[in-house]
Write a protein that holds these residues in place. Structure first.
Motif, PDB file in Angstrom:
ATOM      1  N   UNK B 110      20.449  47.453  50.551  1.00 35.76           N
ATOM      2  CA  UNK B 110      21.533  46.508  50.308  1.00 35.76           C
ATOM      3  C   UNK B 110      21.205  45.470  49.252  1.00 35.76           C
ATOM      4  N   UNK B 111      19.924  45.332  48.899  1.00 36.84           N
ATOM      5  CA  UNK B 111      19.558  44.362  47.853  1.00 36.84           C
ATOM      6  C   UNK B 111      20.065  44.797  46.486  1.00 36.84           C
ATOM      7  N   UNK B 112      20.429  46.075  46.381  1.00 39.22           N
ATOM      8  CA  UNK B 112      20.807  46.658  45.105  1.00 39.22           C
ATOM      9  C   UNK B 112      21.832  45.813  44.329  1.00 39.22           C
ATOM     10  N   UNK B 113      23.003  45.633  44.890  1.00 37.83           N
ATOM     11  CA  UNK B 113      24.062  44.909  44.165  1.00 37.83           C
ATOM     12  C   UNK B 113      23.737  43.431  43.996  1.00 37.83           C
ATOM     13  N   UNK B 114      23.085  42.848  45.018  1.00 41.02           N
ATOM     14  CA  UNK B 114      22.774  41.419  44.904  1.00 41.02           C
ATOM     15  C   UNK B 114      21.849  41.164  43.720  1.00 41.02           C
ATOM     16  N   UNK B 116      21.473  43.130  41.092  1.00 40.47           N
ATOM     17  CA  UNK B 116      22.200  43.394  39.854  1.00 40.47           C
ATOM     18  C   UNK B 116      23.085  42.214  39.482  1.00 40.47           C
ATOM     19  N   UNK B 117      23.671  41.590  40.504  1.00 44.00           N
ATOM     20  CA  UNK B 117      24.532  40.435  40.242  1.00 44.00           C
ATOM     21  C   UNK B 117      23.711  39.293  39.649  1.00 44.00           C
TER      22      UNK B 117
END
Lengths: 403, 162
Positions: B110-114, B116-117
């Protein structure tokens, strides 16, 4: 087999395994906003899926830094436009924590009542649109009938149907209007029978069951690691609700259950959300019956605007009014993370103050952003037609994802 | 030596016992614990907290820009344990021309998008991230809008003549 034959067989094989890339969205109706999903298909089966977001990015977090604390309240409505009061509430609680303000009981109870009406409102839109996506149109019309009543109630309180900005730092925006109790009570008395109506149409409907049972299943551990919160986790068997685990705004004084299911599929999510609507109605009733007497804003003249009458007669009130309106109020240095249970899951505001009247940094931990990351896990290996059921069950709001 | 504010906090004690160098600074304010972790240790600290202290959830990753201070950025991690009903905030100071820190995607997908943001809006790179690209803004966007030296109305358009 000779060489030529082997080559042709290999070529045939290659054609059979060729993947097709399908762009779903950004303007597909079932994305409920502007979401693009890149699907890699082998026939009707989905091999890979990747959501592409950002079409609704408006830089709300950046804009907050340029506004004073009380001006930024209006931006929080626009993050999640179906649960605006939950966002108002979370932001107000975070700033009040920084200020060290304690709210009078009436304010806390009014906020609970409004937050629960918001949850019903949001779940009604979810139920109606998910049913519509799968093909049950009647439910949509029924849900929007009740939603209209709710929007009228919000309009009565704040003058606005959707962007209410009614929960402010230090209390409420206005005094609750005359006759609000009768209006809310009339709605909430009738509401459980309306939920029965929806359930009559769906719960045992064979088409509904076929389209939702066993669809979009993801194991609980994986959901947690992907950052999913809210009804999706409760439908996978986790009994966790921030209203119970970390009560805010006097939720500990209310008696309600946290519905859970263990299947973790689209149908379980449907059941959990329908039960949550019933529980929210219970909370609203309790709030109506036990609404405390008292002021509807905190006794904090440096934060809350004075009453009109006082401004005309008292010098101090006039000075405070002038200062709050022109330069805002200063918030002591520090940082807080405040989480609330929004209709979609954990909504958190991380507010950093540098001691001035404008927030140094506002970060919104929005539930839709975390939940949407689980979409590939839900639909990969399934059929194209089930993408729509899975997406509906995620109940995301694109404004909440992109901010 | 653990700062006094968190001397009794079991999570801080666990980190201290595993690696006395990891915690730079700590604060307990308004009921919330904040630990400043040395940026090169963040992965080890997080995997310890996840495996032994029950922090099964990475709630969010974000950053704060303290321009013109150096190191200018703080990467902020909010960890949450549902089982123990506890939260902890970890912070790493990163700076320089090309700010970088280890990615946590191998611990929590779940860290993926955070992450990237954060890269998109602050320009902090995450080492070992499977897809370090812009998430919210178009791929050809210039600059990182949440930096404090980026004007609210952007660089490209001027509203003076309108």
């Amino acid at each position: 087999m000779n060489e030529e034959g082997a080559g042709a067989a290999a070529e045939r094989n290659e054609t059979a395994r060729r993947l097709m890339v399908l762009n779903m969205g950004p303007q597909h109706p079932s994305t409920h906003g502007v979401l693009r999903v890149i699907l890699e298909l082998e026939g009707e089966n989905i091999c890979a899926a990747e959501p592409d977001i950002g079409f609704l990015h408006t830089g709300i977090e950046k804009q907050c830094e340029a506004l004073t604390y009380q001006q930024a309240v209006t931006l929080t409505d626009r993050v999640d436009y179906l649960a605006n009061l939950s966002n108002n509430l979370c932001y107000a609680l975070a700033v009040e924590k920084l200020l060290g303000l304690e709210m009078p009981p009436k304010v806390q109870w009014m906020r609970v009542l409004l937050a629960e009406l918001t949850r019903i409102n949001s779940h009604l839109v979810w139920l109606g649109t998910q049913a519509l996506d799968i093909g049950a149109m009647t439910v949509f019309l029924y849900c929007f009938r009740e939603r209209e009543d709710l929007l009228r109630i919000f309009e009565m309180f704040s003058g606005q149907r959707m962007m209410t900005s009614y929960i402010r730092i230090g209390g409420l925006a206005l005094e609750p209007p005359r006759g609000w109790e009768a209006m809310v009570r009339k709605f909430i008395r009738a509401f459980p029978s309306k939920v029965d109506e929806y359930e009559n149409l769906l719960t045992n409907n064979p088409i509904w069951l076929q389209r939702t049972k066993g669809i979009g299943h993801v194991p609980l551990e994986k959901l947690i690691e992907l950052g999913v919160t809210g009804p999706l986790l409760r439908a996978a068997g986790l009994d966790w609700d921030i209203r119970k685990a970390e009560p805010y705004s006097s939720y500990e004084q209310f008696d309600f259950d946290v519905p859970t299911r263990t299947d973790g599929d689209v149908y379980a999510r449907y059941q959990v959300r329908v039960q949550e609507m019933r529980q929210s109605a219970r909370i609203v009733e309790q709030a109506l019956d036990g609404m405390p007497e008292g002021p509807w804003k905190a006794d904090a003249p440096h934060v809350v605007l004075p009453e009109r009458e006082k401004m005309k007669t008292q010098m101090e009130a006039l000075i405070y009014h002038f200062k709050i309106v022109t330069e805002g109020f200063q918030v002591p240095e520090g940082e807080v993370y405040q989480a609330v249970e929004s209709p979609r899951g954990e909504l958190g505001y991380y507010v950093v103050s540098d001691g001035t009247s404008k927030p140094y940094r506002v970060f919104m931990r929005t539930p839709s952003f975390g939940n949407l990351q689980a979409l590939p896990a839900m639909i990969e290996g399934g059929l194209v037609a089930d993408v729509i059921a899975s997406m509906g069950s995620l109940d995301f709001v694109l404004g909440d994802v992109d901010r | 030596m653990l700062p006094e504010a968190v001397a009794e906090n079991p999570d801080a004690v666990a980190i201290e016992n595993a690696d006395p160098e990891a915690i730079e600074e700590a604060r307990f304010d308004r009921g919330e614990t904040t630990l400043w972790i040395r940026p090169e240790k963040i992965r080890d600290v997080c995997s310890l907290l996840k495996a032994e202290q029950g922090f099964e959830r990475l709630c969010a990753v974000t950053a704060v820009d303290w321009y013109p201070m150096e190191p200018r950025f703080e990467v902020v991690y909010h960890l949450h344990s549902i089982r123990r009903n506890r939260r902890v905030r970890l912070k790493c100071r990163v700076g320089g021309e090309e700010p970088e820190i280890d990615s946590l995607t191998s611990l929590w997908p779940g860290a993926n998008w955070y992450e990237r943001e954060v890269f998109d809006l602050f320009g902090i790179r995450f080492r070992g991230h499977p897809k370090m690209e812009r998430l919210l803004l178009p791929a050809d966007w210039e600059g990182h809008p949440l930096r404090k030296d980026y004007p609210v109305h952007g660089y490209k358009y001027s509203y003076k003549d309108e």
